[in-house]
Motif scaffolding. Structure first.
Motif, PDB file in Angstrom:
ATOM      1  N   MET A 248     -49.151 -32.396 -48.072  1.00 46.12           N
ATOM      2  CA  MET A 248     -47.765 -32.399 -47.573  1.00 46.12           C
ATOM      3  C   MET A 248     -47.264 -30.979 -47.379  1.00 46.12           C
ATOM      4  O   MET A 248     -46.624 -30.665 -46.375  1.00 46.12           O
ATOM      5  CB  MET A 248     -46.854 -33.149 -48.548  1.00 46.12           C
ATOM      6  N   GLU A 249     -47.561 -30.096 -48.333  1.00 51.08           N
ATOM      7  CA  GLU A 249     -47.136 -28.702 -48.190  1.00 51.08           C
ATOM      8  C   GLU A 249     -47.825 -28.060 -46.990  1.00 51.08           C
ATOM      9  O   GLU A 249     -47.211 -27.326 -46.222  1.00 51.08           O
ATOM     10  CB  GLU A 249     -47.454 -27.887 -49.453  1.00 51.08           C
ATOM     11  N   MET A 250     -49.133 -28.336 -46.840  1.00 51.82           N
ATOM     12  CA  MET A 250     -49.869 -27.765 -45.699  1.00 51.82           C
ATOM     13  C   MET A 250     -49.260 -28.270 -44.383  1.00 51.82           C
ATOM     14  O   MET A 250     -49.027 -27.487 -43.466  1.00 51.82           O
ATOM     15  CB  MET A 250     -51.355 -28.181 -45.736  1.00 51.82           C
ATOM     16  N   ALA A 251     -49.009 -29.572 -44.309  1.00 52.62           N
ATOM     17  CA  ALA A 251     -48.472 -30.140 -43.063  1.00 52.62           C
ATOM     18  C   ALA A 251     -47.076 -29.587 -42.778  1.00 52.62           C
ATOM     19  O   ALA A 251     -46.760 -29.215 -41.650  1.00 52.62           O
ATOM     20  CB  ALA A 251     -48.449 -31.667 -43.147  1.00 52.62           C
ATOM     21  N   ALA A 252     -46.240 -29.502 -43.819  1.00 56.63           N
ATOM     22  CA  ALA A 252     -44.879 -28.991 -43.623  1.00 56.63           C
ATOM     23  C   ALA A 252     -44.908 -27.530 -43.204  1.00 56.63           C
ATOM     24  O   ALA A 252     -44.009 -27.047 -42.519  1.00 56.63           O
ATOM     25  CB  ALA A 252     -44.072 -29.149 -44.912  1.00 56.63           C
ATOM     26  N   ALA A 253     -45.979 -26.835 -43.597  1.00 63.62           N
ATOM     27  CA  ALA A 253     -46.073 -25.407 -43.272  1.00 63.62           C
ATOM     28  C   ALA A 253     -46.781 -25.168 -41.939  1.00 63.62           C
ATOM     29  O   ALA A 253     -47.063 -24.039 -41.587  1.00 63.62           O
ATOM     30  CB  ALA A 253     -46.795 -24.676 -44.402  1.00 63.62           C
ATOM     31  N   GLY A 254     -47.109 -26.237 -41.204  1.00 62.10           N
ATOM     32  CA  GLY A 254     -47.606 -26.056 -39.841  1.00 62.10           C
ATOM     33  C   GLY A 254     -49.045 -26.478 -39.608  1.00 62.10           C
ATOM     34  O   GLY A 254     -49.552 -26.325 -38.500  1.00 62.10           O
ATOM     35  N   THR A 255     -49.724 -27.022 -40.624  1.00 63.38           N
ATOM     36  CA  THR A 255     -51.110 -27.474 -40.438  1.00 63.38           C
ATOM     37  C   THR A 255     -51.101 -28.798 -39.689  1.00 63.38           C
ATOM     38  O   THR A 255     -50.915 -29.854 -40.282  1.00 63.38           O
ATOM     39  CB  THR A 255     -51.794 -27.632 -41.819  1.00 63.38           C
ATOM     40  N   ASP A 391     -37.865 -15.560 -30.772  1.00 63.64           N
ATOM     41  CA  ASP A 391     -38.936 -16.557 -30.940  1.00 63.64           C
ATOM     42  C   ASP A 391     -40.309 -15.891 -31.060  1.00 63.64           C
ATOM     43  O   ASP A 391     -41.334 -16.570 -31.033  1.00 63.64           O
ATOM     44  CB  ASP A 391     -38.905 -17.624 -29.837  1.00 63.64           C
ATOM     45  N   GLN A 392     -40.310 -14.592 -31.238  1.00 62.74           N
ATOM     46  CA  GLN A 392     -41.590 -13.883 -31.431  1.00 62.74           C
ATOM     47  C   GLN A 392     -41.880 -13.729 -32.929  1.00 62.74           C
ATOM     48  O   GLN A 392     -42.035 -12.618 -33.438  1.00 62.74           O
ATOM     49  CB  GLN A 392     -41.537 -12.525 -30.730  1.00 62.74           C
ATOM     50  N   ILE A 393     -41.869 -14.845 -33.629  1.00 58.90           N
ATOM     51  CA  ILE A 393     -42.141 -14.820 -35.066  1.00 58.90           C
ATOM     52  C   ILE A 393     -43.245 -15.819 -35.409  1.00 58.90           C
ATOM     53  O   ILE A 393     -43.520 -16.735 -34.623  1.00 58.90           O
ATOM     54  CB  ILE A 393     -40.883 -15.170 -35.906  1.00 58.90           C
ATOM     55  N   GLY A 394     -43.861 -15.642 -36.559  1.00 58.35           N
ATOM     56  CA  GLY A 394     -44.863 -16.586 -37.037  1.00 58.35           C
ATOM     57  C   GLY A 394     -44.689 -16.754 -38.541  1.00 58.35           C
ATOM     58  O   GLY A 394     -44.219 -15.841 -39.218  1.00 58.35           O
ATOM     59  N   LYS A 395     -45.050 -17.933 -39.017  1.00 62.20           N
ATOM     60  CA  LYS A 395     -44.914 -18.181 -40.458  1.00 62.20           C
ATOM     61  C   LYS A 395     -46.308 -18.353 -41.054  1.00 62.20           C
ATOM     62  O   LYS A 395     -47.116 -19.108 -40.518  1.00 62.20           O
ATOM     63  CB  LYS A 395     -44.087 -19.441 -40.683  1.00 62.20           C
ATOM     64  N   VAL A 396     -46.565 -17.665 -42.141  1.00 63.70           N
ATOM     65  CA  VAL A 396     -47.843 -17.861 -42.840  1.00 63.70           C
ATOM     66  C   VAL A 396     -47.539 -18.293 -44.269  1.00 63.70           C
ATOM     67  O   VAL A 396     -46.636 -17.742 -44.908  1.00 63.70           O
ATOM     68  CB  VAL A 396     -48.753 -16.608 -42.729  1.00 63.70           C
ATOM     69  N   SER A 397     -48.259 -19.313 -44.714  1.00 62.97           N
ATOM     70  CA  SER A 397     -47.992 -19.896 -46.039  1.00 62.97           C
ATOM     71  C   SER A 397     -49.271 -19.980 -46.844  1.00 62.97           C
ATOM     72  O   SER A 397     -50.325 -20.358 -46.322  1.00 62.97           O
ATOM     73  CB  SER A 397     -47.431 -21.310 -45.903  1.00 62.97           C
ATOM     74  N   VAL A 436     -44.030 -16.694 -45.651  1.00 62.32           N
ATOM     75  CA  VAL A 436     -43.329 -15.516 -45.141  1.00 62.32           C
ATOM     76  C   VAL A 436     -43.284 -15.578 -43.617  1.00 62.32           C
ATOM     77  O   VAL A 436     -44.144 -16.183 -42.979  1.00 62.32           O
ATOM     78  CB  VAL A 436     -44.013 -14.194 -45.572  1.00 62.32           C
ATOM     79  N   ILE A 437     -42.258 -14.946 -43.074  1.00 64.49           N
ATOM     80  CA  ILE A 437     -42.154 -14.784 -41.622  1.00 64.49           C
ATOM     81  C   ILE A 437     -42.619 -13.375 -41.277  1.00 64.49           C
ATOM     82  O   ILE A 437     -42.211 -12.401 -41.923  1.00 64.49           O
ATOM     83  CB  ILE A 437     -40.691 -14.976 -41.148  1.00 64.49           C
TER      84      ILE A 437
END
Ligand code: ADP
Ligand code: ASP
Ligand code: MG
Length: 470
Positions: A248-255, A391-397, A436-437
């Motif tokens: 769930m955490e992976m999916a919520a974080a964009g996986t 919109d030139q940002i990315g999130k890594v978790s 983080v962004i």
């Protein structure tokens, strides 16, 4: 100066839980497990029922549809009662969406759903034809015909209930029963709805629950869930088993290999999910409850389970908000009224001389234009000076249950980013995740750096069998 973090928030919870239909179950309900979705028809042999879902890249062209049909035929020959949920072919949904925007700058959401649902209807019918040609009886159904009843919200509807009468009948007749994914029909308006991008997974898990299937197979273009997106990190390794919680955490974080609501739902209903490739017979990843994970695969021993990345968010900064009680509340009231989910929030400490502060938050890029319009409409009321949109940002978790017991994860993660000259723009955390962004062009480097730092690299190379990654 770098902003200081005064407020950090996680993603807003969904507006209402999906399929909690204690009071909506139809005739035939066993009446057991109040609050849970129990099969509407009590069957003697639920073990033999399986639900398989095939994603868009697995059915990208006519040849692939025939290949998937052969795979389904083999499952049927093993004696299973097979229900198949199918996605639209290849990038069809994106192409239909592009087409809509070429015709209209702001297509009506009802008409957009009418259009998008045709993608899954097309692949469902083609798959049924291919199966019938192999001598395997098959029938295709739209979401509406399959009894997928939803809320009214076009583009992001929630499943309220499933009345599987026609599916049951079709299975009883010995058909492979094919259901068009990611769609249903509103219980109030009777219009067709879609359940959100990637939600064919959710259709599949919902059907597995309703039909009493013991597990659900999600067939895709990679060999399972990896420690990072194999398109970004070729040295990522397959995770043989993962808990619902971490998935769930992976999916919520964009996986995106699994839709978040599908995992939430699988956990609630206790359905084991096998994510695997439709292009190989390799074992994939089992998503299960913690108690069901084999000893050697338990992730507490590993500090970090995986690294997720998300390039689909944008950031809005509300500049010069008067630092007075209620201004932040009003800002987010406006977002809530526009039904926009906010992910991270940062409020700077206000400068004493001006009595004003800046509030930054992230949201889905697809909602960016609406959010800016909605906020500008109340500019004078809130009293802010200007809006900045990026919109030139990315999130890594970084995600892992082991984080609970291993100190120093944050320090190691941030050191890895610093060593690669990557600035951190925003931070949010949960008990088992740090996000983080960063600047969009540095996203891939940030994911790779975190992956290496936490010792997740393998010597091999993860296979991506198909798809454009769109
Ligand atoms: P489908 O069309 O089968 O639904 P998706 O494109 O939705 O497939 O999901 C599969 C994709 O998810 C993979 O091709 C991969 O690029 C991406 N992905 C992102 N993170 C991961 C991960 N940690 N493990 C596996 N795949 C991932
Ligand atoms: N075809 C839809 C999409 O591309 C649903 C899905 O594939 O799950 O989002
Ligand atoms: Mg998908």
């Amino acid at each position: 100066m770098r902003p200081r973090w005064a407020i950090v928030a996680g993603r807003a919870p969904p507006q209402r839980p999906e399929l909690s239909f204690t009071d909506r179950r139809g005739a035939g309900s066993t009446g057991r497990h109040p609050g849970r979705l129990t099969p509407l028809i009590v069957r003697k042999d639920p073990m033999s029922r399986i639900v398989q879902k095939y994603g868009g890249s697995s059915v990208a062209d006519a040849e692939s549809i025939k290949r998937v049909a052969r795979k389904i035929a083999r499952a049927k020959q093993r004696g299973d009662a097979v229900t198949v949920v199918i996605s639209a072919m290849g990038d069809t949904t994106d192409e239909l969406m592009d087409l809509a925007y070429q015709v209209s700058p702001q297509p009506q959401t009802r008409e957009l759903d009418m259009l998008l649902t045709t993608g899954e209807r097309q692949s469902a019918a083609l798959l049924a034809m291919a199966l019938n040609d192999l001598g395997v009886k098959a029938r295709s159904y739209t979401g509406s015909q399959a009894g997928v009843i939803t809320t009214e919200r076009h583009g992001d509807a929630r499943i309220v209930t499933i009345t599987p009468g026609r599916i049951e009948k079709s299975l009883a007749q010995g058909n492979v029963t094919i259901v068009a994914g990611f769609q249903g029909v509103s219980q109030d308006t009777k219009d067709v709805t879609t359940l959100g991008r990637g939600a064919s997974d959710t259709t599949a898990i919902a059907l597995a629950a309703v039909l009493g299937a013991k597990y659900c197979e999600i067939y895709t273009d990679v060999d399972g869930v990896f420690t990072a997106d194999p398109r970004i990190v070729p040295t990522a390794k397959r995770i043989p088993e993962i808990t619902y919680e971490e998935m769930m955490e992976m999916a919520a974080a964009g996986t995106k290999v699994l839709h978040l609501r599908a995992v939430e739902y699988a956990r609630r209903e206790g359905i084991a999910v096998h994510v695997r490739s439709s292009f190989s017979d390799n074992p994939g990843t089992w998503v299960k409850g913690h108690a069901d994970i084999a000893k050697g695969n338990q992730m507490e021993e590993a500090m970090i389970t995986g690294i997720a990345s998300d390039a689909s968010e944008a950031k809005i900064t509300v500049v010069g908000v008067p630092d007075e009680v209620g201004r932040a509340a009003r800002t987010f009231d406006v977002m809530a009224a526009a039904e926009i989910n906010i992910d991270m929030i940062v409020q700077n400490v206000s400068a004493v001389s001006t009595g004003r502060t800046d509030i930054s938050f992230t949201l889905p890029m697809s909602d960016g234009q609406r959010a800016v319009q909605a906020l500008n409409a109340v500019k004078d009321e809130i009293g802010f000076e200007e809006l900045l949109y990026d919109d030139q940002i990315g999130k890594v978790s970084v995600i892992g249950i082991g984080m609970r017991t291993h100190p120093g994860v944050t320090a190691a993660f941030f050191d890895a980013l610093a060593a690669n000259d990557i600035n951190i723009d925003m931070i949010s955390t949960s008990e088992i995740r740090i996000s983080v962004i960063v600047e969009a062009p540095k996203l891939a480097t940030a994911v790779q750096a975190a992956h290496t730092t936490f010792g997740l690299d393998t010597n091999g190379e993860a296979v991506v069998y198909a798809g454009t990654g769109r």
